[in-house]
Design a protein around this motif. Sequence first.
Motif, PDB file in Angstrom:
ATOM      1  N   SER A 156       0.873  -1.352   0.244  1.00 55.22           N
ATOM      2  CA  SER A 156       0.130   0.003  -0.209  1.00 55.22           C
ATOM      3  C   SER A 156       0.920   0.910  -0.457  1.00 55.22           C
ATOM      4  O   SER A 156       0.306   2.100  -0.619  1.00 55.22           O
ATOM      5  CB  SER A 156      -0.931  -0.295   1.076  1.00 55.22           C
ATOM      6  N   VAL A 157       2.380   1.013   0.935  1.00 52.97           N
ATOM      7  CA  VAL A 157       2.696   2.484   0.936  1.00 52.97           C
ATOM      8  C   VAL A 157       2.793   2.708  -0.812  1.00 52.97           C
ATOM      9  O   VAL A 157       3.429   3.899  -1.000  1.00 52.97           O
ATOM     10  CB  VAL A 157       3.073   2.133   1.509  1.00 52.97           C
ATOM     11  N   LEU A 158       3.509   1.999  -0.867  1.00 54.13           N
ATOM     12  CA  LEU A 158       4.773   1.759  -2.612  1.00 54.13           C
ATOM     13  C   LEU A 158       2.984   2.524  -3.665  1.00 54.13           C
ATOM     14  O   LEU A 158       3.653   2.905  -4.188  1.00 54.13           O
ATOM     15  CB  LEU A 158       5.473   0.828  -2.946  1.00 54.13           C
ATOM     16  N   GLU A 159       2.467   2.282  -3.704  1.00 56.72           N
ATOM     17  CA  GLU A 159       1.234   2.583  -4.439  1.00 56.72           C
ATOM     18  C   GLU A 159       1.055   3.380  -3.783  1.00 56.72           C
ATOM     19  O   GLU A 159       0.577   4.056  -5.102  1.00 56.72           O
ATOM     20  CB  GLU A 159       0.414   0.632  -4.855  1.00 56.72           C
ATOM     21  N   ILE A 194      11.359  -8.806   2.834  1.00 54.64           N
ATOM     22  CA  ILE A 194      13.021  -7.962   2.296  1.00 54.64           C
ATOM     23  C   ILE A 194      12.225  -7.630   0.777  1.00 54.64           C
ATOM     24  O   ILE A 194      11.723  -8.002  -0.055  1.00 54.64           O
ATOM     25  CB  ILE A 194      14.295  -8.661   1.748  1.00 54.64           C
ATOM     26  N   LEU A 195      12.777  -6.070   0.699  1.00 55.68           N
ATOM     27  CA  LEU A 195      12.230  -5.408  -0.844  1.00 55.68           C
ATOM     28  C   LEU A 195      13.206  -4.494  -1.202  1.00 55.68           C
ATOM     29  O   LEU A 195      14.046  -3.970   0.505  1.00 55.68           O
ATOM     30  CB  LEU A 195      10.670  -4.773  -0.720  1.00 55.68           C
ATOM     31  N   TYR A 196      13.481  -3.668  -1.883  1.00 59.56           N
ATOM     32  CA  TYR A 196      14.593  -2.942  -2.003  1.00 59.56           C
ATOM     33  C   TYR A 196      13.772  -1.269  -2.236  1.00 59.56           C
ATOM     34  O   TYR A 196      12.910  -1.450  -2.874  1.00 59.56           O
ATOM     35  CB  TYR A 196      14.826  -2.724  -3.769  1.00 59.56           C
ATOM     36  N   SER A 197      13.910  -0.683  -1.710  1.00 61.81           N
ATOM     37  CA  SER A 197      13.470   0.565  -1.018  1.00 61.81           C
ATOM     38  C   SER A 197      14.462   1.964  -1.149  1.00 61.81           C
ATOM     39  O   SER A 197      15.559   1.848  -0.224  1.00 61.81           O
ATOM     40  CB  SER A 197      12.341   1.364  -0.021  1.00 61.81           C
ATOM     41  N   ASP A 198      13.674   2.993  -1.071  1.00 59.95           N
ATOM     42  CA  ASP A 198      15.104   4.590  -0.900  1.00 59.95           C
ATOM     43  C   ASP A 198      14.514   4.909   0.255  1.00 59.95           C
ATOM     44  O   ASP A 198      13.509   3.942   1.221  1.00 59.95           O
ATOM     45  CB  ASP A 198      13.555   5.335  -2.061  1.00 59.95           C
ATOM     46  N   GLN A 199      14.507   6.266   0.577  1.00 59.72           N
ATOM     47  CA  GLN A 199      14.678   6.391   2.031  1.00 59.72           C
ATOM     48  C   GLN A 199      13.461   6.768   2.139  1.00 59.72           C
ATOM     49  O   GLN A 199      12.764   6.498   3.429  1.00 59.72           O
ATOM     50  CB  GLN A 199      14.666   8.276   2.271  1.00 59.72           C
ATOM     51  N   ILE A 216       7.157  -4.550  -5.551  1.00 60.73           N
ATOM     52  CA  ILE A 216       5.077  -4.562  -5.317  1.00 60.73           C
ATOM     53  C   ILE A 216       5.181  -6.338  -6.744  1.00 60.73           C
ATOM     54  O   ILE A 216       4.810  -7.180  -4.948  1.00 60.73           O
ATOM     55  CB  ILE A 216       4.563  -3.468  -6.085  1.00 60.73           C
ATOM     56  N   ARG A 217       5.949  -6.431  -7.355  1.00 64.18           N
ATOM     57  CA  ARG A 217       5.977  -7.102  -8.254  1.00 64.18           C
ATOM     58  C   ARG A 217       6.365  -8.521  -6.622  1.00 64.18           C
ATOM     59  O   ARG A 217       5.502  -9.993  -7.058  1.00 64.18           O
ATOM     60  CB  ARG A 217       6.647  -7.481  -9.518  1.00 64.18           C
ATOM     61  N   TRP A 218       7.471  -8.351  -6.104  1.00 64.35           N
ATOM     62  CA  TRP A 218       8.252  -9.135  -5.836  1.00 64.35           C
ATOM     63  C   TRP A 218       7.728  -9.853  -4.360  1.00 64.35           C
ATOM     64  O   TRP A 218       7.661 -10.615  -4.245  1.00 64.35           O
ATOM     65  CB  TRP A 218       9.691  -8.701  -5.475  1.00 64.35           C
ATOM     66  N   ILE A 219       6.877  -8.337  -3.662  1.00 68.32           N
ATOM     67  CA  ILE A 219       6.233  -9.050  -2.431  1.00 68.32           C
ATOM     68  C   ILE A 219       5.058  -9.923  -2.651  1.00 68.32           C
ATOM     69  O   ILE A 219       4.560 -10.574  -1.885  1.00 68.32           O
ATOM     70  CB  ILE A 219       5.452  -7.606  -2.173  1.00 68.32           C
ATOM     71  N   ARG A 220       4.509  -9.966  -4.203  1.00 68.93           N
ATOM     72  CA  ARG A 220       3.978 -10.861  -4.489  1.00 68.93           C
ATOM     73  C   ARG A 220       3.789 -12.259  -4.816  1.00 68.93           C
ATOM     74  O   ARG A 220       3.830 -13.117  -4.873  1.00 68.93           O
ATOM     75  CB  ARG A 220       2.283 -10.005  -4.916  1.00 68.93           C
TER      76      ARG A 220
END
Length: 657
Positions: A451-454, A492-497, A473-477
């Motif tokens: 939800s945060v990324l969307e 785990i996921l790749y995210s920015d600050q 988002i694809r990775w989480i699913r």
Amino acid sequence: MSSLQALCSGLPLRPLPENRGRQAGVPHAPVRTPSLSPVEKQLALRNALRYFPPDVQELLAPEFAQELQLYGHIYMYRFCPDIEMRAYPIEQYPCQTKVAAAIMHMIMNNLDPAVAQFPQELVTYGGNGQVFSNWAQFWLTMFYLSKMTEEQTLVMYSGHPLGLFPSSRSAPRLVITNGMVIPNYSSRTEYEKLFALGVTMYGQMTAGSYCYIGPQGIVHGTVLTVLNAARRYLGIEDLAGKVFVTSGLGGMSGAQAKAAVIVGCIGVIAEGAPVLLLCPSREARKKKEVLSLGYHGNVVALWERLVHELDTTGECLVDLGSDQTSCHNPFNGGYYPVQLSFTEAQSLMASNPAVFKDLVQESLRRQVSAINRLAEEKFFFWDYGNAFLLEAQRAGADVEKKGAGRTEFRYPSYVQHIMGDIFSQGFGPFRWVCTSGDPQDLAVTDELATSVLEEAIADGVKVSVKLQYMDNIRWIREAARHRLVVGSQARILYSDQKGRVAIAVAINQAIACRRIKAPVVLSRDHHDVSGTDSPFRETSNIYDGSAFCADMAVQNFVGDACRGATWVALHNGGGVGWGEVINGGFGLVLDGTPEAEGRARLMLSWDVSNGVARRCWSGNQKAYEIICQTMQENSTLVVTLPHKVEDERVLQQALQL
């Protein structure tokens, strides 16, 4: 069977546990060859015995001496706990503070046989990534954690728990250093001796900082690497029918097969004794099937067979290639030479290390020769940050790049070409662990992160940032669908600050309203934007001469400690090997309180912006743009911005004087 209560009661001495020795049926670390002198052997034994009172030293001394003789290190197998080693729900740990219980949860996950590569030798991954140097250290650490209060800090010296020291409530509860050897003595030879003496330890990255989450992390990293490699080298988004060849199915590298399936390509991954798989690979290529094939053989034989197919049929059966052997440790089980069987190699490694080294280097030269031939076609190879090209260069293989700097080879590091731009934008491997051990809590965090990324995408972001958010988002699913959890309930996921802070705040609020039942540990791989100075990997795309400097990683360690981290770690080695890198990490416990949210906002912002600012100062345009944008949004951030030399003639004329 021990209980957690017994495990936290200190070293079991009266009575001593039965000496069951090495357990059969589980993988064990290769025999080490430290070449100790008689005096050094006595010192190693003395150092081991100082954990025990005099009345048991006479009994323990002969068996510790035998371990040193047989295995090159004193692991103290007698004290390997008789308990199911796993990450128990946080509520089950005896403790004075939940923070300490969270740390115990993380430690036991690193030693879980389903997670750890060599559990009885306390090695989590990478062939020599230790959690502790011996089992006495494990017992003492668990005891100290069970007694720790919010006004104490546990200090760890390369696996050794120095003790609990008074500190403030805002200070880290745990400070870890691993392998902090004086630079002039930080060689592989010296390391083998110092480790055998029990005075230093190779913590890899998240092994010695208690933040490993099983193969999921490297599955995710490989997914993103292969996706971005296809975009850069092949100009495609759809990998159907494309073949990715690599090596390593043990430990972390075993994740490559799953990653190939997730990205939709054909993965051929070598490990062990030879069989042939080129026929199914050719068929899958034609049909554009999605599958992973395990090649039970040495990868050099696989590369050479691919060359044979090319030279005899004119068909290049591979599109993308890399290597994920533990080549940072090539002469002690990280890389097996093609000339020997697995069993022969293990024997020679212990009996004649010099001959074994010669065979490894010959094997590296053969592997590079085959890769070079394939690269004459439309085939693309990259170094996966495991020191493969560095060790190949040292072996005399043809990997030189004419006119290049010290960190560049004929083939790029995956940081230089594939992931470097991602780091420069502040994206890196952010992770969290649900200490309840409940899969439902993890499902809630997955939903929150998505939800945060969307929402960030809906609010409007740059195309390059949107692409990374969509990949994650694809990775989480896919991660949930492929059941990638091994050990603790982690993601785990790749995210920015911005993404990291927003996800942390959302999780903390969910804990506060009991939607998540127990604290959540935030962490990251040390292989991140700011966490690691490594000229042949994480900082290989920094070209201002500072790639060999470690200020960033050390400042990150200190800065995280000052801004609210629950624990911090600083390591020598990790990824590309001992003496080649300085790296650090953290753990931050979210408990649903406003104070936890404040710590997360402050610390996570620093933990990313430090590395982006460093890359900005080194001349990276994307990092420059990110820092400028961040300063506009936060008036308390003030970064020195570099000026470009617009006219090269200024330099040329000055140097002629």
